[in-house]
Design a protein around this motif. Structure first.
Motif, short mmCIF file in Angstrom:
data_model
loop_
_atom_site.label_atom_id
_atom_site.label_comp_id
_atom_site.label_asym_id
_atom_site.label_seq_id
_atom_site.Cartn_x
_atom_site.Cartn_y
_atom_site.Cartn_z
N VAL A 180 9.64 5.57 -8.27
CA VAL A 180 10.52 4.43 -7.99
C VAL A 180 9.73 3.12 -8.07
CG1 VAL A 180 11.77 3.29 -6.12
CG2 VAL A 180 12.26 5.67 -6.67
N LEU A 181 8.52 3.10 -7.51
CA LEU A 181 7.69 1.90 -7.55
C LEU A 181 7.27 1.56 -8.98
CD1 LEU A 181 5.28 2.29 -4.50
CD2 LEU A 181 7.10 0.63 -4.79
N LEU A 182 7.07 2.60 -9.81
CA LEU A 182 6.68 2.36 -11.19
C LEU A 182 7.89 2.05 -12.06
CD1 LEU A 182 3.95 5.12 -11.72
CD2 LEU A 182 3.66 2.73 -11.11
N ASN A 183 9.06 1.96 -11.41
CA ASN A 183 10.28 1.56 -12.09
C ASN A 183 10.69 2.54 -13.19
OD1 ASN A 183 12.44 -0.17 -12.37
ND2 ASN A 183 11.41 -1.49 -13.86
N ARG A 184 10.63 3.84 -12.86
CA ARG A 184 11.11 4.84 -13.81
C ARG A 184 11.85 5.93 -13.06
NH1 ARG A 184 5.12 7.45 -15.17
NH2 ARG A 184 5.02 8.77 -13.34
N ILE A 185 12.72 6.66 -13.76
CA ILE A 185 13.46 7.76 -13.15
C ILE A 185 12.46 8.87 -12.82
CG2 ILE A 185 15.18 9.54 -13.55
CD1 ILE A 185 16.79 7.60 -15.15
N PRO A 186 12.53 9.43 -11.60
CA PRO A 186 11.57 10.47 -11.21
C PRO A 186 11.47 11.56 -12.27
CG PRO A 186 12.83 9.82 -9.31
CD PRO A 186 13.43 9.08 -10.48
N TYR A 219 -1.33 1.79 -15.55
CA TYR A 219 -0.32 0.73 -15.62
C TYR A 219 -0.94 -0.66 -15.62
CZ TYR A 219 4.10 3.27 -15.33
OH TYR A 219 5.20 4.04 -15.62
N PHE A 255 -2.54 -2.14 -13.04
CA PHE A 255 -2.39 -2.86 -11.78
C PHE A 255 -3.73 -3.42 -11.33
CE2 PHE A 255 1.33 0.12 -10.52
CZ PHE A 255 2.16 -0.55 -11.39
N ASN A 256 -3.67 -4.40 -10.42
CA ASN A 256 -4.89 -4.90 -9.79
C ASN A 256 -5.36 -3.91 -8.72
OD1 ASN A 256 -3.23 -5.34 -7.56
ND2 ASN A 256 -2.83 -7.46 -8.11
N PHE A 276 -5.35 -3.97 -5.52
CA PHE A 276 -4.37 -3.71 -4.47
C PHE A 276 -3.30 -2.74 -4.94
CE2 PHE A 276 -0.37 -4.53 -2.31
CZ PHE A 276 -0.75 -4.29 -1.02
N GLY A 277 -2.79 -2.95 -6.17
CA GLY A 277 -1.76 -2.08 -6.72
C GLY A 277 -2.25 -0.65 -6.87
N PHE A 336 -2.44 0.89 -3.44
CA PHE A 336 -1.10 1.07 -2.88
C PHE A 336 -0.42 2.29 -3.50
CE2 PHE A 336 3.37 0.20 -2.07
CZ PHE A 336 3.36 -0.43 -0.84
N VAL A 337 -0.50 2.41 -4.83
CA VAL A 337 0.16 3.54 -5.50
C VAL A 337 -0.52 4.85 -5.10
CG1 VAL A 337 0.73 4.60 -7.71
CG2 VAL A 337 1.03 2.16 -7.39
N PHE A 395 -2.10 5.42 -2.31
CA PHE A 395 -1.75 5.62 -0.90
C PHE A 395 -0.33 6.16 -0.74
CE2 PHE A 395 -0.83 3.99 3.40
CZ PHE A 395 -1.99 4.36 4.06
N PHE A 438 1.65 -5.92 -7.29
CA PHE A 438 0.73 -5.02 -8.00
C PHE A 438 -0.01 -5.76 -9.12
CE2 PHE A 438 3.24 -0.88 -7.04
CZ PHE A 438 2.99 -1.07 -5.70
N ASN A 484 17.25 4.26 -11.39
CA ASN A 484 16.56 3.15 -12.04
C ASN A 484 17.52 2.06 -12.51
OD1 ASN A 484 14.18 1.90 -12.80
ND2 ASN A 484 14.17 2.82 -14.84
#
Lengths: 198, 198, 198
Positions: free
Chosen positions: A47-53, A111, A113-114, A116-117, A120-121, A123, B56, C50
């Protein structure tokens, strides 16, 4: 990385199974707690990566979970009592924690990400399932007051990010970090090491 | 709107810090509670808007949070006791609430949502982090039984939507609504005003 | 399928209303609990699929919820006591459960998900709102230890998937499964049937 993900899925299935049994849920309750623990983090990650599971199209994780649950039931893991049960739970949960932290962090790096990203992902992948599980059974999620649970997740994800920045990649790096993280987590647990309070 | 967002982030960091200290979490626990409170709403908002969380890629909020936490620690905010601590908590939390409600509602307006969507996005941005935080530490989220907490969020978001419909925009409108909302929230808290029960 | 969705929305509004009243929340608290119960599952479903929640553009569900709440208030549903109130709650909650399971599963089939995905989307649509609600009011979500609550959701979604595989579609199939699911759920509740514990 795929092996890491399978190892984490199986390990979290076992830890979810033990928790559900301990809380005396019915069979569906145990199944749901195990599923949530094992796939919850991955679904939240997608969901966070903006894709359908992914699991909605490729159900291979579900077979891993079912196999792990059947194996747990076959060896009567739910009849093991007290200290031994707790020990099995801690080891399974730690394996899942480290494996998913690394698998999630690796995706975050892919992806772009920095730092922090990436943390976070990693974690959320590792701990999302467990937090949802603990909130559902109404415990204070134990990341918030036990051992160095979350710290280890952040540590291995951060080291993977640093290694990637140095151009160090491949299975040796991953399994090295996996072993390191697992060792830290287990030693910290048995020595009852805690971070200082503010 | 960016200033509003920074103000809200800093304010929620402080309120999360105080809550974590009060609950006697370890250092990582305090950091997580503060982070969740300050960025939780924004991440949930980005998920609802169907985009990868901005944080991110752009970590500037994280620096704001770290600065706010360091400042809180430097002035020994965790050593302030009882009524004063509670007062600081309420003010910080109220500032975060109003600032995030307005910033979220503004985004909803940009996306062309209907009134319900604008209120929902404002509400979730403002309260999402706090609800996750309260559920994690196992409190009944205090929006559900205290003061006019949620009402104020909905009120300022609705007024922003109405102002937009009238063509009134710009910093003056935003800061006017911010001051109005903060005043209502604080007066309501100190007068212990509550909505009637059904 | 649209009728099914409206029926579920109205039923969950009533069950949320009764729960909020029972917990003695203020008016906004009752409204939020009812909204979360009625739309929470749908919003989580849209996030999993999504896409931006439909309700942000098309607010017709909100009117259904408001109408259901006004009707509940007009007939003084909150003044009904004890066993009768519990009975109304169970029936409303069961209607919502079955209707949303079928509506969610139908969407999953449209998206081309595998069996697991169809069951998951049906389950989350039906139970997501209730789980969030129960977690917010700090109950152990009652799916985990009561009746055959979740089982029925999975059963009707699985049957819809099987029927679709056989080429059986249309209102007759849907309403047949709806009646079957509701009958199983209510009989199971009144006979206090439970799944065996592990």
């Amino acid at each position: 990385m795929d092996w890491l993900f399978l190892v984490g899925t199986a390990a979290f299935s076992v830890s979810g199974y033990l928790l559900g049994v301990k809380k005396r849920f019915d069979m569906l309750g145990v199944l749901i707690v195990a599923l949530l623990t094992a796939i919850g983090g991955g679904v939240i990650r997608d969901v966070l990566l903006n894709r359908i599971p992914i699991i909605f199209f490729d159900a291979s994780s579900v077979w891993v979970i079912c196999a792990a649950l059947l194996a747990s039931w076959a060896v009567s893991l739910h009849k093991v009592y007290g200290a031994t049960m707790h020990r099995v739970f801690i080891v399974a949960d730690s394996v899942g924690l480290i494996a998913f932290s690394l698998a999630g962090a690796d995706l975050g790096i892919d992806y772009g990400f920095n730092l922090f990203g990436v943390l976070f992902v990693g974690f959320v992948t590792a701990i999302g399932g467990g937090i949802v599980r603990d909130m559902m059974v109404n415990d204070v999620p134990f990341i918030l007051h036990k051992d160095v649970y979350g710290t280890v997740s952040i540590l291995v994800a951060g080291l993977l990010y640093a290694a990637h920045g140095q151009g160090w990649q491949g299975p040796a790096v991953v399994w090295g970090l996996f072993s390191l993280g697992l060792a830290i987590r287990l030693v910290a647990h048995w020595r009852d090491f805690r971070l200082p309070q503010v």
